[in-house]
Design a protein around this motif. Structure first.
Motif, mmCIF file in Angstrom:
data_model
loop_
_atom_site.group_PDB
_atom_site.id
_atom_site.type_symbol
_atom_site.label_atom_id
_atom_site.label_comp_id
_atom_site.label_asym_id
_atom_site.label_seq_id
_atom_site.Cartn_x
_atom_site.Cartn_y
_atom_site.Cartn_z
ATOM 1 N N GLY A 120 0.788 -1.229 0.000
ATOM 2 C CA GLY A 120 0.000 0.000 0.000
ATOM 3 C C GLY A 120 0.814 1.270 0.000
ATOM 4 O O GLY A 120 0.267 2.369 0.193
ATOM 5 N N GLY A 121 2.130 1.168 -0.211
ATOM 6 C CA GLY A 121 2.959 2.367 -0.250
ATOM 7 C C GLY A 121 2.841 3.098 -1.568
ATOM 8 O O GLY A 121 2.393 2.543 -2.575
ATOM 9 N N ARG A 122 3.235 4.362 -1.549
ATOM 10 C CA ARG A 122 3.168 5.186 -2.754
ATOM 11 C C ARG A 122 4.525 5.214 -3.445
ATOM 12 O O ARG A 122 5.565 5.350 -2.800
ATOM 13 C CB ARG A 122 2.744 6.611 -2.400
ATOM 14 N N ILE A 123 4.524 5.115 -4.757
ATOM 15 C CA ILE A 123 5.727 5.189 -5.569
ATOM 16 C C ILE A 123 5.751 6.575 -6.212
ATOM 17 O O ILE A 123 4.916 6.891 -7.067
ATOM 18 C CB ILE A 123 5.758 4.099 -6.646
ATOM 19 N N LEU A 124 6.704 7.396 -5.788
ATOM 20 C CA LEU A 124 6.796 8.772 -6.253
ATOM 21 C C LEU A 124 8.090 8.926 -7.035
ATOM 22 O O LEU A 124 9.186 8.774 -6.475
ATOM 23 C CB LEU A 124 6.770 9.739 -5.068
ATOM 24 N N ALA A 125 7.986 9.194 -8.311
ATOM 25 C CA ALA A 125 9.163 9.351 -9.155
ATOM 26 C C ALA A 125 9.730 10.754 -8.992
ATOM 27 O O ALA A 125 8.987 11.734 -8.965
ATOM 28 C CB ALA A 125 8.809 9.099 -10.616
ATOM 29 N N VAL A 126 11.043 10.843 -8.899
ATOM 30 C CA VAL A 126 11.712 12.138 -8.854
ATOM 31 C C VAL A 126 12.197 12.436 -10.270
ATOM 32 O O VAL A 126 13.259 11.989 -10.691
ATOM 33 C CB VAL A 126 12.873 12.134 -7.847
ATOM 34 N N GLY A 127 11.356 13.118 -11.014
ATOM 35 C CA GLY A 127 11.692 13.512 -12.370
ATOM 36 C C GLY A 127 11.054 12.648 -13.432
ATOM 37 O O GLY A 127 10.754 11.467 -13.228
ATOM 38 N N PRO A 177 -1.415 10.309 -21.711
ATOM 39 C CA PRO A 177 -2.659 9.984 -20.999
ATOM 40 C C PRO A 177 -3.324 8.720 -21.528
ATOM 41 O O PRO A 177 -3.942 7.977 -20.767
ATOM 42 C CB PRO A 177 -3.518 11.228 -21.229
ATOM 43 N N GLU A 178 -3.198 8.457 -22.830
ATOM 44 C CA GLU A 178 -3.812 7.262 -23.403
ATOM 45 C C GLU A 178 -3.115 5.998 -22.898
ATOM 46 O O GLU A 178 -3.774 4.996 -22.599
ATOM 47 C CB GLU A 178 -3.735 7.319 -24.932
ATOM 48 N N ARG A 179 -1.802 6.027 -22.776
ATOM 49 C CA ARG A 179 -1.056 4.876 -22.280
ATOM 50 C C ARG A 179 -1.194 4.750 -20.770
ATOM 51 O O ARG A 179 -1.342 3.676 -20.228
ATOM 52 C CB ARG A 179 0.409 5.011 -22.703
ATOM 53 N N GLY A 180 -1.131 5.906 -20.063
ATOM 54 C CA GLY A 180 -1.230 5.907 -18.617
ATOM 55 C C GLY A 180 0.049 5.426 -17.952
ATOM 56 O O GLY A 180 1.058 5.155 -18.611
ATOM 57 N N VAL A 181 0.021 5.335 -16.622
ATOM 58 C CA VAL A 181 1.159 4.835 -15.852
ATOM 59 C C VAL A 181 0.748 3.566 -15.115
ATOM 60 O O VAL A 181 -0.414 3.395 -14.749
ATOM 61 C CB VAL A 181 1.675 5.893 -14.864
ATOM 62 N N ARG A 182 1.727 2.687 -14.888
ATOM 63 C CA ARG A 182 1.439 1.380 -14.279
ATOM 64 C C ARG A 182 2.072 1.230 -12.897
ATOM 65 O O ARG A 182 1.549 0.485 -12.074
ATOM 66 C CB ARG A 182 1.954 0.276 -15.203
ATOM 67 N N ALA A 183 3.192 1.890 -12.672
ATOM 68 C CA ALA A 183 3.904 1.711 -11.404
ATOM 69 C C ALA A 183 3.981 2.983 -10.579
ATOM 70 O O ALA A 183 4.178 2.917 -9.371
ATOM 71 C CB ALA A 183 5.325 1.202 -11.667
ATOM 72 N N VAL A 184 3.826 4.120 -11.213
ATOM 73 C CA VAL A 184 4.062 5.410 -10.561
ATOM 74 C C VAL A 184 2.755 5.982 -10.039
ATOM 75 O O VAL A 184 1.761 6.056 -10.759
ATOM 76 C CB VAL A 184 4.723 6.392 -11.544
ATOM 77 N N ASP A 185 2.763 6.389 -8.764
ATOM 78 C CA ASP A 185 1.594 7.038 -8.164
ATOM 79 C C ASP A 185 1.689 8.554 -8.186
ATOM 80 O O ASP A 185 0.663 9.241 -8.150
ATOM 81 C CB ASP A 185 1.431 6.588 -6.704
ATOM 82 N N GLY A 186 2.887 9.086 -8.204
ATOM 83 C CA GLY A 186 3.071 10.527 -8.167
ATOM 84 C C GLY A 186 4.407 10.911 -8.746
ATOM 85 O O GLY A 186 5.265 10.062 -9.029
ATOM 86 N N LEU A 187 4.601 12.199 -8.921
ATOM 87 C CA LEU A 187 5.781 12.699 -9.616
ATOM 88 C C LEU A 187 6.224 14.010 -8.996
ATOM 89 O O LEU A 187 5.425 14.916 -8.771
ATOM 90 C CB LEU A 187 5.455 12.910 -11.099
ATOM 91 N N LEU A 188 7.524 14.098 -8.740
ATOM 92 C CA LEU A 188 8.161 15.335 -8.316
ATOM 93 C C LEU A 188 8.933 15.851 -9.520
ATOM 94 O O LEU A 188 9.824 15.162 -10.038
ATOM 95 C CB LEU A 188 9.103 15.058 -7.142
ATOM 96 N N HIS A 218 7.302 20.895 -8.458
ATOM 97 C CA HIS A 218 5.880 20.550 -8.412
ATOM 98 C C HIS A 218 5.740 19.074 -8.042
ATOM 99 O O HIS A 218 6.352 18.214 -8.675
ATOM 100 C CB HIS A 218 5.268 20.819 -9.790
ATOM 101 N N LEU A 219 4.981 18.779 -7.004
ATOM 102 C CA LEU A 219 4.656 17.401 -6.628
ATOM 103 C C LEU A 219 3.237 17.114 -7.046
ATOM 104 O O LEU A 219 2.296 17.776 -6.611
ATOM 105 C CB LEU A 219 4.814 17.197 -5.120
ATOM 106 N N LEU A 220 3.071 16.108 -7.916
ATOM 107 C CA LEU A 220 1.753 15.733 -8.426
ATOM 108 C C LEU A 220 1.366 14.362 -7.904
ATOM 109 O O LEU A 220 2.182 13.439 -7.909
ATOM 110 C CB LEU A 220 1.747 15.659 -9.957
ATOM 111 N N LEU A 221 0.117 14.246 -7.499
ATOM 112 C CA LEU A 221 -0.496 12.959 -7.220
ATOM 113 C C LEU A 221 -1.747 12.842 -8.070
ATOM 114 O O LEU A 221 -2.421 13.835 -8.319
ATOM 115 C CB LEU A 221 -0.833 12.826 -5.731
ATOM 116 N N PRO A 222 -2.055 11.650 -8.572
ATOM 117 C CA PRO A 222 -3.207 11.511 -9.481
ATOM 118 C C PRO A 222 -4.521 11.791 -8.778
ATOM 119 O O PRO A 222 -4.687 11.535 -7.581
ATOM 120 C CB PRO A 222 -3.117 10.048 -9.934
#
Length: 367
Positions: free
Chosen positions: A262-269, A299-310, A354-358
């Motif tokens: 249940g942890g969040r995966i946040l990509a840095v970049g 957006p059409e492909r989407g993301v599979r492992a990443v929950d958020g992005l810095l 900018h930190l984004l979460l879906p």
């Protein structure tokens, strides 16, 4: 913390459609020159269409134990070298080393102020003189029909050439040359073969050793991977070319375990997103992977492992906005960018973050 203002439905998309970034919002010097240190930048946090504003050094209080920050360890190269093509002065930007030993290069025209301007690529067979009596020969465009980046054979090992004669790539919006150290992040590691990134994986730039230690003490984990970034298309905003990457087994295991718990995966970049998503199957499971990726996250492909992005703030024509839209949605992204303009956030590699979460995330940040 300060919350964002309300907005009518669809306003965010309208902002993206008409987005224009004033020239004065380009960060011209590193944060440590403007203020007290690398982490002296602002941090905008968007969760869905809710936007809040912070200092970057507040990040440990905005994350929680069990979060995983995926970071790119690629070191920035001094990838710009002066050259001559016949009687013409040029600047060679070394982008990517191919499997056959050739290098992808971009030729630019010096602008007289230490930066460069775009010029026509090629022609095939052109010989460019380099410092120390070396040379390169342009052979063919990097991509069929492309003109900007060319494969070139080089008479000398390029990493050594760059160490002796190179300097960091910079563009006209910066105030002047900065030392190579200004273009390397706290996560950068030397590559065994001397290769690295033509341009800095800049989202990680505000991290300091002290901030990393505080995050670890709070239970935030770091998952390293490598993606060597090529030369960006500063004017044309082309989609990214294929880039070399590696997701090690330990990182794949950590990301899979965190997601299962249940942890969040946040990509840095955006580079970390591209590499991690390239190693992720349709079932969302990450595997140890290395090689080349031509993935463009949309957006059409989407993301599979990443929950958020810095990430930093991107120009309206940049292909990176497609990736940001895939993570946050265009409405949320547009509202955030509207606030960034209103509050005079700074753009580009020395700018704010900018930190984004879906929008569909069931988790929330503590703020």
């Amino acid at each position: 913390m300060r919350g964002g203002r309300g907005a009518a439905e669809g306003e965010g998309v309208a902002v993206l459609d008409t987005l224009r970034v004033p020239e004065e919002l380009s960060a011209r010097v590193p944060a440590e020159v403007r203020g007290s240190g690398r982490d002296d930048v602002r941090l905008m946090v968007s969760r869905g269409t809710r936007v809040t504003h912070h200092a970057f050094r507040d990040l440990p209080g905005l994350l929680r134990a069990g979060d995983v920050l995926v970071v790119n360890t690629s070191a920035t190269l001094p990838a710009a070298v002066n050259g001559r093509l016949g009687g013409e002065a040029v600047v060679v930007h070394f982008s990517t080393r191919g499997d056959d030993g050739r290098w992808g290069v971009e030729l630019r025209a010096p602008d007289g102020g230490g930066s460069t301007l775009p010029r026509a690529g090629g022609p095939a067979g052109a010989r460019v003189k380099l410092p120390g009596g070396e040379h390169l020969v342009l052979e063919e465009p990097l991509a069929p029909g492309g003109l900007r980046l060319w494969w070139a054979s080089v008479s000398v090992a390029v990493p050594g050439l760059l160490r002796r004669h190179g300097r960091p790539i910079r563009y006209g919006y910066t105030a002047g040359d900065q030392p190579l150290s200004a273009y390397r992040t706290v996560f950068a590691l030397p590559s065994p073969d001397g290769t690295g990134s033509a341009e800095m994986p800049s989202a990680a730039r505000p991290f300091t050793p002290r901030l990393v230690a505080e995050l670890v003490s709070r239970g935030v984990q770091f998952a390293p991977l490598t993606l060597h970034t090529g030369v960006a298309s500063a004017e044309a905003h082309e989609p990214p070319y294929p880039e070399r990457f590696e997701v090690p087994a330990a990182t794949a295991w950590l990301v899979n375990a965190a997601r299962a718990g249940g942890g969040r995966i946040l990509a840095v970049g955006t580079t970390a997103v591209r590499a991690l998503e390239s190693a992720t199957g349709p079932d969302g499971v990450v595997g140890a992977t290395s090689g080349w990726t031509d993935l463009v996250v949309t957006p059409e492909r989407g993301v599979r492992a990443v929950d958020g992005l810095l990430t930093g703030l991107h120009e309206p024509e940049a292909s990176h906005l497609l990736m940001l839209g895939a993570i946050a949605g265009r409405e949320a992204l547009g509202r955030a960018y509207g606030e960034a303009l209103e509050r005079r956030y700074l753009w580009h590699e020395f700018g704010d973050i900018h930190l984004l979460l879906p929008a569909e995330s069931t988790h929330s940040l503590h703020c």
